[in-house]
Motif scaffolding. Structure first.
Motif, PDB file in Angstrom:
ATOM      1  N   PRO A 181       9.183  55.799 -13.864  1.00  0.00           N
ATOM      2  CA  PRO A 181       9.999  54.936 -14.722  1.00  0.00           C
ATOM      3  C   PRO A 181      11.474  54.954 -14.333  1.00  0.00           C
ATOM      4  CG  PRO A 181       9.422  56.947 -15.881  1.00  0.00           C
ATOM      5  CD  PRO A 181       8.670  56.974 -14.590  1.00  0.00           C
ATOM      6  N   LEU A 182      12.131  53.828 -14.564  1.00  0.00           N
ATOM      7  CA  LEU A 182      13.566  53.701 -14.358  1.00  0.00           C
ATOM      8  C   LEU A 182      14.264  53.744 -15.711  1.00  0.00           C
ATOM      9  CD1 LEU A 182      16.011  53.094 -12.474  1.00  0.00           C
ATOM     10  CD2 LEU A 182      15.621  50.670 -12.996  1.00  0.00           C
ATOM     11  N   ALA A 218      13.785  48.092 -16.711  1.00  0.00           N
ATOM     12  CA  ALA A 218      14.015  49.489 -17.093  1.00  0.00           C
ATOM     13  C   ALA A 218      13.097  49.862 -18.251  1.00  0.00           C
ATOM     14  CB  ALA A 218      15.472  49.708 -17.468  1.00  0.00           C
ATOM     15  N   ARG A 219      12.535  51.072 -18.223  1.00  0.00           N
ATOM     16  CA  ARG A 219      11.531  51.460 -19.219  1.00  0.00           C
ATOM     17  C   ARG A 219      12.067  52.390 -20.290  1.00  0.00           C
ATOM     18  NH1 ARG A 219       6.711  53.198 -15.360  1.00  0.00           N
ATOM     19  NH2 ARG A 219       5.983  54.162 -17.297  1.00  0.00           N
ATOM     20  N   ALA A 224      11.610  60.737 -13.295  1.00  0.00           N
ATOM     21  CA  ALA A 224      12.159  59.417 -13.620  1.00  0.00           C
ATOM     22  C   ALA A 224      13.419  59.214 -12.798  1.00  0.00           C
ATOM     23  CB  ALA A 224      12.476  59.301 -15.112  1.00  0.00           C
ATOM     24  N   ALA A 225      13.776  57.960 -12.612  1.00  0.00           N
ATOM     25  CA  ALA A 225      15.022  57.611 -11.931  1.00  0.00           C
ATOM     26  C   ALA A 225      15.991  57.060 -12.967  1.00  0.00           C
ATOM     27  CB  ALA A 225      14.757  56.551 -10.861  1.00  0.00           C
ATOM     28  N   LEU A 240      13.703  46.025 -28.361  1.00  0.00           N
ATOM     29  CA  LEU A 240      12.999  45.753 -27.108  1.00  0.00           C
ATOM     30  C   LEU A 240      11.843  46.720 -26.886  1.00  0.00           C
ATOM     31  CD1 LEU A 240      16.124  45.132 -24.848  1.00  0.00           C
ATOM     32  CD2 LEU A 240      14.671  43.424 -25.952  1.00  0.00           C
ATOM     33  N   GLY A 241      11.708  47.706 -27.764  1.00  0.00           N
ATOM     34  CA  GLY A 241      10.558  48.601 -27.723  1.00  0.00           C
ATOM     35  C   GLY A 241      10.601  49.681 -26.665  1.00  0.00           C
ATOM     36  N   VAL A 242      11.807  50.070 -26.223  1.00  0.00           N
ATOM     37  CA  VAL A 242      11.910  51.137 -25.218  1.00  0.00           C
ATOM     38  C   VAL A 242      12.505  52.388 -25.859  1.00  0.00           C
ATOM     39  CG1 VAL A 242      12.140  49.551 -23.282  1.00  0.00           C
ATOM     40  CG2 VAL A 242      14.190  50.345 -24.477  1.00  0.00           C
TER      41      VAL A 242
END
Length: 303
Positions: free
Chosen positions: A93-94, A154-155, A26-27, A190-192
């Motif tokens: 993913p970020l 962003a995830r 991931a980043a 936001l569901g992250v």
């Protein structure tokens, strides 16, 4: 430092470098916890060899006026950088991030980095109304900063409470946790996934987890198995001592194997350092470390 965080092309390049060089999973967005404070008009600078320096520290109710709400138009460069990164990262993913209310408050109150946070704690005890007013505003700013990143693509997000380890469990519960909960609850809508991390926070890990974290970051001061017990049924992140990377490979290899073995006892484990990479670290050792973790982890996958 702050200028580089406002230039989307630089943010994109710096964020992508470890992904391209090391092949990490991931980043994390290149930014700084002071960015949203600078964006709302706080007079501050990051001084070489010192850290964040605040021109007018916050120590009274009147001082709170320098903290207005953060709007998306205050940080268009963040939105632009995140969107560009999401396009270039593809399936990688970020992770967005922000400073937690207490850590941002410690800089604002002290006026600069502090080892003992004495001025910060004095304000907590002497003027609780001012303190809670300050953290309420900072919670709103942190939540808005994370929301902007998630809405741009962003995830996951990580909330850094770098200096929360300076607090006793009782003080954390009274003066900090309610405000951290507000941030994590807001972004949770936001569901992250939400990662919560601090340094030296072994005694408050359970409280940090209960503040609304899906993943709890663990530094190297707490054995990972102990941390897993403290945070309950949650994913953990960590927790290799960054100094171990400076030692011989066989020592590093064995430490990593121990951490990976401990991590298997949690519902999920994100291998990571227990804090940032030390400046004197050999980049080629990091390459070897990432490859080793991937190789070892693949052995656990169903065949």
């Amino acid at each position: 430092m702050l200028e580089s965080c406002t230039r989307p092309e630089l943010v994109t390049e710096i964020t992508l470098q470890p992904v391209h060089r090391y092949g990490v999973d991931a980043a994390i967005l290149y930014s700084d916890i002071m960015v949203p404070l600078k964006a709302v008009g706080v007079d501050l600078d990051i001084v070489s060899g010192v850290g964040p320096v605040i021109a007018s520290p916050v120590r009274s109710a009147d001082d709170l006026r320098q903290l207005r709400p953060l709007e998306p138009d205050d940080v268009p460069y963040v939105t632009a950088a995140v969107r560009e990164l999401v396009g270039k990262l593809g399936s990688t993913p970020l992770i967005g991030f922000a400073g937690a209310p207490f850590t941002m408050a410690s800089y604002l109150v002290e006026g600069k980095p502090s080892r003992d946070h004495a001025v910060t704690k004095a304000l907590m005890y002497e003027s609780p109304a001012v303190w809670h007013g300050l953290l309420e505003r900072l919670a709103d700013i942190a939540a808005a900063f994370l929301r902007i990143q998630v809405e741009a693509g962003a995830r996951a997000v990580q909330l850094f409470d770098s200096w929360a380890g300076a607090l006793s469990p009782d003080d954390y519960e009274t003066f900090v946790r309610p405000h951290t909960e507000r941030v994590l609850a807001d972004v949770g809508r936001l569901g992250v996934p939400r990662i919560h991390f601090g340094v030296g926070t072994g005694e408050i890990l359970a409280q940090m987890a209960d503040a609304g974290a899906d993943v709890v970051g663990v530094d190297w001061r707490v054995p990972l198995r102990s941390a897993i017990e403290r945070v309950g049924n949650r994913v953990v992140q960590g927790n290799l001592d960054p100094a171990v990377v400076l030692g011989p490979w066989h020592v590093l290899r064995d430490k990593v194997r121990d951490i990976l073995a401990a991590g298997r006892e949690a519902p999920g484990h994100i291998f990571n350092l227990g804090h940032g990479v030390l400046p004197q670290t050999d980049p080629t050792v990091l390459e070897r470390l990432v490859e080793f973790v991937h190789t070892e982890s693949r052995r656990d996958l169903p065949r």
